[in-house]
Motif scaffolding. Structure first.
Motif, PDB file in Angstrom:
ATOM      1  N   GLU A 117       0.808  -1.234   0.000  1.00 43.91           N
ATOM      2  CA  GLU A 117       0.000   0.000   0.000  1.00 43.91           C
ATOM      3  C   GLU A 117       0.835   1.276   0.000  1.00 43.91           C
ATOM      4  O   GLU A 117       0.361   2.339  -0.345  1.00 43.91           O
ATOM      5  N   SER A 118       2.076   1.191   0.485  1.00 45.37           N
ATOM      6  CA  SER A 118       2.941   2.368   0.498  1.00 45.37           C
ATOM      7  C   SER A 118       4.388   1.891   0.388  1.00 45.37           C
ATOM      8  O   SER A 118       4.649   0.688   0.489  1.00 45.37           O
ATOM      9  N   ASP A 119       5.321   2.833   0.207  1.00 44.58           N
ATOM     10  CA  ASP A 119       6.719   2.465  -0.046  1.00 44.58           C
ATOM     11  C   ASP A 119       7.310   1.557   1.024  1.00 44.58           C
ATOM     12  O   ASP A 119       8.171   0.734   0.749  1.00 44.58           O
ATOM     13  N   HIS A 120       6.888   1.768   2.277  1.00 43.39           N
ATOM     14  CA  HIS A 120       7.499   0.998   3.371  1.00 43.39           C
ATOM     15  C   HIS A 120       6.647  -0.174   3.827  1.00 43.39           C
ATOM     16  O   HIS A 120       7.001  -0.883   4.765  1.00 43.39           O
ATOM     17  N   ASP A 121       5.504  -0.347   3.202  1.00 45.68           N
ATOM     18  CA  ASP A 121       4.649  -1.499   3.502  1.00 45.68           C
ATOM     19  C   ASP A 121       5.103  -2.623   2.568  1.00 45.68           C
ATOM     20  O   ASP A 121       4.711  -2.684   1.415  1.00 45.68           O
ATOM     21  N   LEU A 122       5.977  -3.474   3.078  1.00 45.96           N
ATOM     22  CA  LEU A 122       6.705  -4.402   2.205  1.00 45.96           C
ATOM     23  C   LEU A 122       6.161  -5.826   2.286  1.00 45.96           C
ATOM     24  O   LEU A 122       5.525  -6.208   3.266  1.00 45.96           O
ATOM     25  N   VAL A 123       6.485  -6.579   1.245  1.00 46.65           N
ATOM     26  CA  VAL A 123       6.270  -8.024   1.304  1.00 46.65           C
ATOM     27  C   VAL A 123       7.493  -8.685   0.664  1.00 46.65           C
ATOM     28  O   VAL A 123       8.021  -8.193  -0.333  1.00 46.65           O
ATOM     29  N   THR A 124       7.969  -9.750   1.286  1.00 39.62           N
ATOM     30  CA  THR A 124       9.141 -10.461   0.757  1.00 39.62           C
ATOM     31  C   THR A 124       8.730 -11.884   0.386  1.00 39.62           C
ATOM     32  O   THR A 124       7.647 -12.352   0.747  1.00 39.62           O
ATOM     33  N   ASP A 125       9.655 -12.565  -0.288  1.00 38.12           N
ATOM     34  CA  ASP A 125       9.427 -13.984  -0.594  1.00 38.12           C
ATOM     35  C   ASP A 125       9.154 -14.770   0.685  1.00 38.12           C
ATOM     36  O   ASP A 125       8.441 -15.765   0.670  1.00 38.12           O
ATOM     37  N   TYR A 126       9.761 -14.306   1.773  1.00 37.69           N
ATOM     38  CA  TYR A 126       9.644 -15.074   3.017  1.00 37.69           C
ATOM     39  C   TYR A 126       8.308 -14.882   3.725  1.00 37.69           C
ATOM     40  O   TYR A 126       7.841 -15.788   4.415  1.00 37.69           O
ATOM     41  N   ASP A 127       7.681 -13.694   3.558  1.00 38.05           N
ATOM     42  CA  ASP A 127       6.303 -13.543   4.058  1.00 38.05           C
ATOM     43  C   ASP A 127       5.444 -14.621   3.397  1.00 38.05           C
ATOM     44  O   ASP A 127       4.638 -15.295   4.037  1.00 38.05           O
ATOM     45  N   LYS A 128       5.640 -14.737   2.063  1.00 39.54           N
ATOM     46  CA  LYS A 128       4.793 -15.649   1.278  1.00 39.54           C
ATOM     47  C   LYS A 128       5.093 -17.103   1.621  1.00 39.54           C
ATOM     48  O   LYS A 128       4.179 -17.905   1.798  1.00 39.54           O
ATOM     49  N   ALA A 129       6.387 -17.423   1.732  1.00 36.04           N
ATOM     50  CA  ALA A 129       6.752 -18.821   2.026  1.00 36.04           C
ATOM     51  C   ALA A 129       6.275 -19.232   3.417  1.00 36.04           C
ATOM     52  O   ALA A 129       5.767 -20.343   3.617  1.00 36.04           O
ATOM     53  N   ALA A 130       6.424 -18.323   4.386  1.00 41.26           N
ATOM     54  CA  ALA A 130       6.000 -18.646   5.760  1.00 41.26           C
ATOM     55  C   ALA A 130       4.478 -18.813   5.804  1.00 41.26           C
ATOM     56  O   ALA A 130       3.949 -19.738   6.443  1.00 41.26           O
ATOM     57  N   GLU A 131       3.776 -17.913   5.088  1.00 43.21           N
ATOM     58  CA  GLU A 131       2.309 -18.020   5.077  1.00 43.21           C
ATOM     59  C   GLU A 131       1.850 -19.328   4.407  1.00 43.21           C
ATOM     60  O   GLU A 131       0.930 -19.994   4.886  1.00 43.21           O
ATOM     61  N   PHE A 133       4.740   3.616  14.298  1.00 41.72           N
ATOM     62  CA  PHE A 133       4.106   4.555  13.366  1.00 41.72           C
ATOM     63  C   PHE A 133       3.554   3.786  12.173  1.00 41.72           C
ATOM     64  O   PHE A 133       4.227   2.910  11.640  1.00 41.72           O
ATOM     65  N   PRO A 134       2.317   4.119  11.760  1.00 42.85           N
ATOM     66  CA  PRO A 134       1.772   3.455  10.577  1.00 42.85           C
ATOM     67  C   PRO A 134       2.604   3.798   9.345  1.00 42.85           C
ATOM     68  O   PRO A 134       3.193   4.875   9.269  1.00 42.85           O
ATOM     69  N   TYR A 135       2.656   2.888   8.364  1.00 43.23           N
ATOM     70  CA  TYR A 135       3.434   3.140   7.155  1.00 43.23           C
ATOM     71  C   TYR A 135       2.670   4.006   6.162  1.00 43.23           C
ATOM     72  O   TYR A 135       3.252   4.610   5.288  1.00 43.23           O
ATOM     73  N   SER A 136       1.334   3.998   6.282  1.00 47.76           N
ATOM     74  CA  SER A 136       0.561   4.707   5.263  1.00 47.76           C
ATOM     75  C   SER A 136      -0.294   5.792   5.910  1.00 47.76           C
ATOM     76  O   SER A 136      -0.448   5.815   7.141  1.00 47.76           O
ATOM     77  N   SER A 137      -0.829   6.651   5.064  1.00 47.83           N
ATOM     78  CA  SER A 137      -1.798   7.663   5.432  1.00 47.83           C
ATOM     79  C   SER A 137      -1.204   8.792   6.289  1.00 47.83           C
ATOM     80  O   SER A 137      -0.876   8.633   7.457  1.00 47.83           O
ATOM     81  N   GLU A 138      -1.083   9.953   5.641  1.00 42.60           N
ATOM     82  CA  GLU A 138      -0.487  11.109   6.312  1.00 42.60           C
ATOM     83  C   GLU A 138      -1.251  11.522   7.564  1.00 42.60           C
ATOM     84  O   GLU A 138      -0.673  11.876   8.583  1.00 42.60           O
ATOM     85  N   ALA A 139      -2.588  11.436   7.494  1.00 39.53           N
ATOM     86  CA  ALA A 139      -3.401  11.857   8.641  1.00 39.53           C
ATOM     87  C   ALA A 139      -3.077  10.997   9.853  1.00 39.53           C
ATOM     88  O   ALA A 139      -2.909  11.497  10.975  1.00 39.53           O
ATOM     89  N   MET A 140      -2.952   9.696   9.628  1.00 41.08           N
ATOM     90  CA  MET A 140      -2.644   8.779  10.729  1.00 41.08           C
ATOM     91  C   MET A 140      -1.279   9.124  11.311  1.00 41.08           C
ATOM     92  O   MET A 140      -1.059   9.104  12.503  1.00 41.08           O
ATOM     93  N   ARG A 141      -0.353   9.429  10.416  1.00 39.05           N
ATOM     94  CA  ARG A 141       1.009   9.748  10.851  1.00 39.05           C
ATOM     95  C   ARG A 141       1.006  11.007  11.730  1.00 39.05           C
ATOM     96  O   ARG A 141       1.654  11.067  12.759  1.00 39.05           O
ATOM     97  N   GLU A 142       0.218  12.005  11.291  1.00 40.60           N
ATOM     98  CA  GLU A 142       0.155  13.242  12.085  1.00 40.60           C
ATOM     99  C   GLU A 142      -0.411  12.978  13.474  1.00 40.60           C
ATOM    100  O   GLU A 142       0.101  13.460  14.471  1.00 40.60           O
ATOM    101  N   ALA A 143      -1.475  12.174  13.546  1.00 39.92           N
ATOM    102  CA  ALA A 143      -2.059  11.839  14.845  1.00 39.92           C
ATOM    103  C   ALA A 143      -1.018  11.133  15.698  1.00 39.92           C
ATOM    104  O   ALA A 143      -0.838  11.441  16.878  1.00 39.92           O
ATOM    105  N   SER A 144      -0.271  10.216  15.084  1.00 40.54           N
ATOM    106  CA  SER A 144       0.715   9.445  15.837  1.00 40.54           C
ATOM    107  C   SER A 144       1.784  10.355  16.420  1.00 40.54           C
ATOM    108  O   SER A 144       2.218  10.170  17.551  1.00 40.54           O
ATOM    109  N   ILE A 145       2.206  11.352  15.633  1.00 39.09           N
ATOM    110  CA  ILE A 145       3.268  12.242  16.114  1.00 39.09           C
ATOM    111  C   ILE A 145       2.746  13.094  17.284  1.00 39.09           C
ATOM    112  O   ILE A 145       3.451  13.285  18.270  1.00 39.09           O
ATOM    113  N   GLY A 146       1.487  13.551  17.180  1.00 43.97           N
ATOM    114  CA  GLY A 146       0.893  14.316  18.277  1.00 43.97           C
ATOM    115  C   GLY A 146       0.867  13.506  19.562  1.00 43.97           C
ATOM    116  O   GLY A 146       1.264  13.987  20.641  1.00 43.97           O
TER     117      GLY A 146
END
Ligand code: IPD
Ligand code: CA
Ligand code: CA
Length: 264
Positions: free
Chosen positions: A39-53, A162-175
């Motif tokens: 969903e965003s640059d830092h919301d990642l998935v690797t081969d290992y997420d898939k293999a473990a799942e 901190f959530p990886y996505s959504s600027e609004a969420m990020r702002e709330a988190s910083i507050g």
């Protein structure tokens, strides 16, 4: 030392599935593998997420072909003949895993008629196995867990993420972060919400708050905390609903009201 007998037969299978996924993650950690964004640059998935799942779903699906499964990477598969649903995060802390930061876990919960019956969180690098069974307590490698007894935020060890996505969420988190920081208590961000909550259950942290979390981040951890004597709610104090993407405040109970008033 691991427990060998459990109160619910499902627990043995949840543990086996988590250990199998753990073997895969341990083997993959520090090696070269494909990484892609979701969903965003830092919301990642690797081969290992898939293999473990895949390993978890293969194992549990073979044993329980009529159960339903909600797994992070493959979504929901519903079987109407059973009241049991598994909730699976095969690798919580993918960004850590991808950056060779040794802090991540496998999280598996089983729900019966919308109630979490068991929760298993496994840290494969430290070989720490957290298990909660509804009504029968929470354990770490066979040892009963009890939350901490600290009752002052000033003396507490805090954790957040901190959530990886959504600027609004990020702002709330910083507050919120700034408000907690004013108490000058030590604060940690592990980068794995499920593992951080397991640490609250273990009394390592006293307070955790996090936003924008999904059922698979929360299900096993919520039961661990409650069974260890802790408390979980939304930021407004309402009961946690793990079926919606939500925020969570998880504490040792003694600090819950203080933390709620800080989050307001
Ligand atoms: C993430 C981690 C992280 C939290 C994110 C989650 P993932 O899960 O739990 O600590 O801050 O919101 O999405 O993607 O590593 O399974
Ligand atoms: Ca996760
Ligand atoms: Ca994940």
């Amino acid at each position: 030392m691991q427990q060998t007998s459990y109160h619910y037969p499902l627990t043995t299978h949840a543990v086996e599935a988590a250990l199998r996924a753990g073997v895969i993650l341990r083997k993959g950690f520090g090696t070269k593998f494909a990484i892609s964004s979701k969903e965003s640059d830092h919301d990642l998935v690797t081969d290992y997420d898939k293999a473990a799942e895949e390993a978890i779903l293969d194992y549990l699906g073979n044993h329980f072909p009529t159960h339903s499964f909600l797994a992070e990477e493959s979504g929901l598969s519903i079987h109407s003949g059973s009241d049991i649903q598994w909730i699976i995060d095969p690798l919580d802390g993918t960004l850590n895993f991808a950056h060779q930061i040794p802090m991540f876990c496998v999280s598996i919960a089983a729900m019966v008629k919308n109630e979490i019956l068991i929760g298993v969180i496994y840290d494969p690098l430290l070989d720490e196995l957290f298990i909660a069974e509804k009504g029968f307590g929470a354990f770490l490698n066979g040892k009963r867990l009890v939350v901490s007894h600290r009752d002052s935020i000033k003396k507490a060890v805090l954790a957040t993420g901190f959530p990886y996505s959504s600027e609004a969420m990020r702002e709330a988190s910083i507050g919120q972060f700034m408000k907690f920081v004013e108490y000058t208590s030590p604060l940690r961000i592990l980068g794995s919400a499920a593992l951080t909550m397991a640490y609250v259950a273990a009394g390592r942290f006293d307070v955790y708050w996090g936003s924008n979390l999904q059922s698979w981040d929360l299900a096993a951890a919520v039961l661990l905390i409650v069974e260890a004597g802790g408390r979980v709610t939304h930021f407004d104090g309402s009961p946690q609903n793990i079926f919606e993407r939500s925020n969570i405040l998880a504490t040792n109970t003694f600090l819950h009201d203080q933390a709620l008033s800080i989050l307001k």
